[in-house]
Design a protein around this motif. Structure first.
Motif, PDB file in Angstrom:
ATOM      1  N   ASP A  35       5.939   7.006   3.893  1.00 26.10           N
ATOM      2  CA  ASP A  35       5.008   6.773   2.794  1.00 26.10           C
ATOM      3  C   ASP A  35       4.722   5.298   2.547  1.00 26.10           C
ATOM      4  O   ASP A  35       3.683   4.962   1.977  1.00 26.10           O
ATOM      5  CB  ASP A  35       5.565   7.392   1.513  1.00 26.10           C
ATOM      6  CG  ASP A  35       5.787   8.884   1.663  1.00 26.10           C
ATOM      7  OD1 ASP A  35       4.820   9.645   1.498  1.00 26.10           O
ATOM      8  OD2 ASP A  35       6.936   9.285   1.963  1.00 26.10           O
ATOM      9  N   LEU A  45       1.352   6.285   8.154  1.00 23.78           N
ATOM     10  CA  LEU A  45       0.869   5.963   6.807  1.00 23.78           C
ATOM     11  C   LEU A  45      -0.486   6.611   6.544  1.00 23.78           C
ATOM     12  O   LEU A  45      -0.789   6.986   5.400  1.00 23.78           O
ATOM     13  CB  LEU A  45       0.782   4.445   6.624  1.00 23.78           C
ATOM     14  CG  LEU A  45       2.107   3.677   6.639  1.00 23.78           C
ATOM     15  CD1 LEU A  45       1.843   2.185   6.480  1.00 23.78           C
ATOM     16  CD2 LEU A  45       3.051   4.169   5.545  1.00 23.78           C
ATOM     17  N   ARG A  46      -1.309   6.727   7.563  1.00 21.52           N
ATOM     18  CA  ARG A  46      -2.605   7.394   7.402  1.00 21.52           C
ATOM     19  C   ARG A  46      -2.396   8.840   6.915  1.00 21.52           C
ATOM     20  O   ARG A  46      -3.143   9.342   6.067  1.00 21.52           O
ATOM     21  CB  ARG A  46      -3.371   7.376   8.719  1.00 21.52           C
ATOM     22  CG  ARG A  46      -4.724   8.066   8.640  1.00 21.52           C
ATOM     23  CD  ARG A  46      -5.347   8.147  10.027  1.00 21.52           C
ATOM     24  NE  ARG A  46      -5.859   6.857  10.463  1.00 21.52           N
ATOM     25  CZ  ARG A  46      -7.097   6.426  10.228  1.00 21.52           C
ATOM     26  NH1 ARG A  46      -7.940   7.179   9.545  1.00 21.52           N
ATOM     27  NH2 ARG A  46      -7.493   5.258  10.688  1.00 21.52           N
ATOM     28  N   LYS A  72      -1.547   8.644   3.206  1.00 23.47           N
ATOM     29  CA  LYS A  72      -2.328   7.681   2.417  1.00 23.47           C
ATOM     30  C   LYS A  72      -1.378   6.625   1.855  1.00 23.47           C
ATOM     31  O   LYS A  72      -1.367   6.327   0.668  1.00 23.47           O
ATOM     32  CB  LYS A  72      -3.106   8.373   1.298  1.00 23.47           C
ATOM     33  CG  LYS A  72      -4.146   9.360   1.808  1.00 23.47           C
ATOM     34  CD  LYS A  72      -4.912  10.010   0.669  1.00 23.47           C
ATOM     35  CE  LYS A  72      -5.942  11.008   1.201  1.00 23.47           C
ATOM     36  NZ  LYS A  72      -6.684  11.684   0.114  1.00 23.47           N
ATOM     37  N   GLY A  73      -0.595   6.067   2.767  1.00 21.85           N
ATOM     38  CA  GLY A  73       0.541   5.246   2.390  1.00 21.85           C
ATOM     39  C   GLY A  73       0.223   3.785   2.113  1.00 21.85           C
ATOM     40  O   GLY A  73      -0.930   3.370   2.010  1.00 21.85           O
ATOM     41  N   HIS A  74       1.294   3.017   2.029  1.00 23.41           N
ATOM     42  CA  HIS A  74       1.250   1.650   1.505  1.00 23.41           C
ATOM     43  C   HIS A  74       1.997   0.725   2.474  1.00 23.41           C
ATOM     44  O   HIS A  74       3.138   0.993   2.855  1.00 23.41           O
ATOM     45  CB  HIS A  74       1.947   1.639   0.146  1.00 23.41           C
ATOM     46  CG  HIS A  74       1.586   0.478  -0.722  1.00 23.41           C
ATOM     47  ND1 HIS A  74       1.620   0.543  -2.094  1.00 23.41           N
ATOM     48  CD2 HIS A  74       1.202  -0.797  -0.438  1.00 23.41           C
ATOM     49  CE1 HIS A  74       1.271  -0.625  -2.618  1.00 23.41           C
ATOM     50  NE2 HIS A  74       1.017  -1.451  -1.609  1.00 23.41           N
ATOM     51  N   MET A 107      -7.186  -0.254   5.685  1.00 25.00           N
ATOM     52  CA  MET A 107      -6.492   0.897   5.109  1.00 25.00           C
ATOM     53  C   MET A 107      -7.300   1.542   3.981  1.00 25.00           C
ATOM     54  O   MET A 107      -7.166   2.748   3.718  1.00 25.00           O
ATOM     55  CB  MET A 107      -5.111   0.480   4.610  1.00 25.00           C
ATOM     56  CG  MET A 107      -4.174   0.040   5.720  1.00 25.00           C
ATOM     57  SD  MET A 107      -2.547  -0.501   5.123  1.00 25.00           S
ATOM     58  CE  MET A 107      -1.839   1.074   4.585  1.00 25.00           C
ATOM     59  N   GLY A 166      -5.525   4.153   1.905  1.00 28.89           N
ATOM     60  CA  GLY A 166      -4.243   3.473   1.985  1.00 28.89           C
ATOM     61  C   GLY A 166      -4.308   2.144   1.250  1.00 28.89           C
ATOM     62  O   GLY A 166      -5.380   1.690   0.835  1.00 28.89           O
ATOM     63  N   ARG A 167      -3.153   1.504   1.103  1.00 27.16           N
ATOM     64  CA  ARG A 167      -3.086   0.244   0.365  1.00 27.16           C
ATOM     65  C   ARG A 167      -2.225  -0.775   1.121  1.00 27.16           C
ATOM     66  O   ARG A 167      -1.287  -0.401   1.821  1.00 27.16           O
ATOM     67  CB  ARG A 167      -2.507   0.479  -1.032  1.00 27.16           C
ATOM     68  CG  ARG A 167      -3.409   1.298  -1.917  1.00 27.16           C
ATOM     69  CD  ARG A 167      -2.826   1.522  -3.299  1.00 27.16           C
ATOM     70  NE  ARG A 167      -1.849   2.593  -3.301  1.00 27.16           N
ATOM     71  CZ  ARG A 167      -1.341   3.130  -4.409  1.00 27.16           C
ATOM     72  NH1 ARG A 167      -1.706   2.665  -5.595  1.00 27.16           N
ATOM     73  NH2 ARG A 167      -0.472   4.101  -4.347  1.00 27.16           N
ATOM     74  N   CYS A 168      -2.556  -2.040   0.934  1.00 26.61           N
ATOM     75  CA  CYS A 168      -1.766  -3.127   1.509  1.00 26.61           C
ATOM     76  C   CYS A 168      -1.575  -4.205   0.450  1.00 26.61           C
ATOM     77  O   CYS A 168      -2.537  -4.607  -0.209  1.00 26.61           O
ATOM     78  CB  CYS A 168      -2.448  -3.701   2.743  1.00 26.61           C
ATOM     79  SG  CYS A 168      -1.515  -5.057   3.520  1.00 26.61           S
ATOM     80  N   GLU A 210      -3.043   6.091  -7.977  1.00 26.19           N
ATOM     81  CA  GLU A 210      -3.903   6.122  -6.796  1.00 26.19           C
ATOM     82  C   GLU A 210      -5.174   5.317  -6.983  1.00 26.19           C
ATOM     83  O   GLU A 210      -5.787   4.876  -6.005  1.00 26.19           O
ATOM     84  CB  GLU A 210      -4.256   7.569  -6.450  1.00 26.19           C
ATOM     85  CG  GLU A 210      -3.071   8.371  -5.923  1.00 26.19           C
ATOM     86  CD  GLU A 210      -3.481   9.764  -5.493  1.00 26.19           C
ATOM     87  OE1 GLU A 210      -4.692  10.079  -5.572  1.00 26.19           O
ATOM     88  OE2 GLU A 210      -2.593  10.531  -5.082  1.00 26.19           O
TER      89      GLU A 210
END
Length: 223
Positions: A78, A123-124, A127-129, A165, A170-172, A210
């Motif tokens: 995740d 992660l895809r 919908k991970g970080h 992402m 997704g998030r970074c 989210e």
């Protein structure tokens, strides 16, 4: 369902503190470093939520295997905290040691890229970080700092990866601290940021709803 965080450079300092903080926040933690004994101690302290994996993160195949082992153990991935990094013993360019630069660039830059490349397919799915350790040195121009230049790369890469992402929700996040009291320095820095400060920032970023993507957290010592 319990989520899983993959941490590089997890045997001490920021990585170890983040492992403890994430586990306290009910995350599983996959801990990577070359120091197996230290990893085992931290994993034993945390308990069933922790997995210790001896890994040289400059070895792309080893990172890919570690991601696979993590998913096999916990069922999914995740979030990632690409935290492993190093500096050099000599400052400046003219007096610097190119061999040290080679080692540092492979850890501060290539290991981050290897970690992202290996983790993004997983992660895809969730919908991970992806979180990475930057630095104040990656925001300021410091005289002759090759280390700082590697962190400029990290900050630029994090922004670019965040846009990639975002296409699949997704998030970074880049965590950008000033001086932190870690084994990175030969002498203790008790008045500076503590590893737990950075760990709290990571957990805060992970805990966003989210609809919120924190792109950067910049922390400075309060002394």
């Amino acid at each position: 369902m319990t989520k899983t965080l993959f941490i590089t450079g997890a045997s001490s300092g920021i990585g170890a503190a983040t492992a403890r903080a994430a586990a306290k926040a009910a995350w599983n933690v996959s801990l990577l470093a070359r120091s197996k004994d230290k990893l085992d101690e931290i994993a034993e302290e945390i308990g069933d939520r922790a997995l210790a994996i001896e890994c040289d993160v400059t070895d792309r195949a080893a990172v890919e295997a570690a991601v696979g082992t993590t998913v096999e153990t916990f069922g999914a991935l995740d979030a990632v905290f690409a935290n492993a990094g190093t500096g050099t013993s000599k400052a400046g360019v003219e007096q610097g040691d190119p061999d040290e630069w080679h080692t540092m660039i492979h850890l501060n830059i290539m290991a981050v890229l290897y970690t992202a490349h290996a983790a993004l397919p997983e992660l895809r799915k969730t919908k991970g970080h992806f979180i990475v350790t930057g630095s104040k040195a990656g925001r300021d121009h410091l005289k002759g700092s090759v280390y700082g230049a590697t962190k400029w790369f990290v900050h630029g890469f994090a922004g670019n990866l965040a846009e990639e992402m975002r296409e699949w929700n997704g998030r970074c996040t880049v965590i950008s601290p000033g001086m932190v009291d870690t084994p990175f320095f030969e002498e203790p820095k008790p008045g500076k940021l503590q590893p737990e400060d950075i760990a709290d920032a990571v957990v805060f970023a992970l805990g966003q709803r989210e609809t919120s993507a924190i792109r950067e957290i910049h922390l400075m010592p309060n002394d």
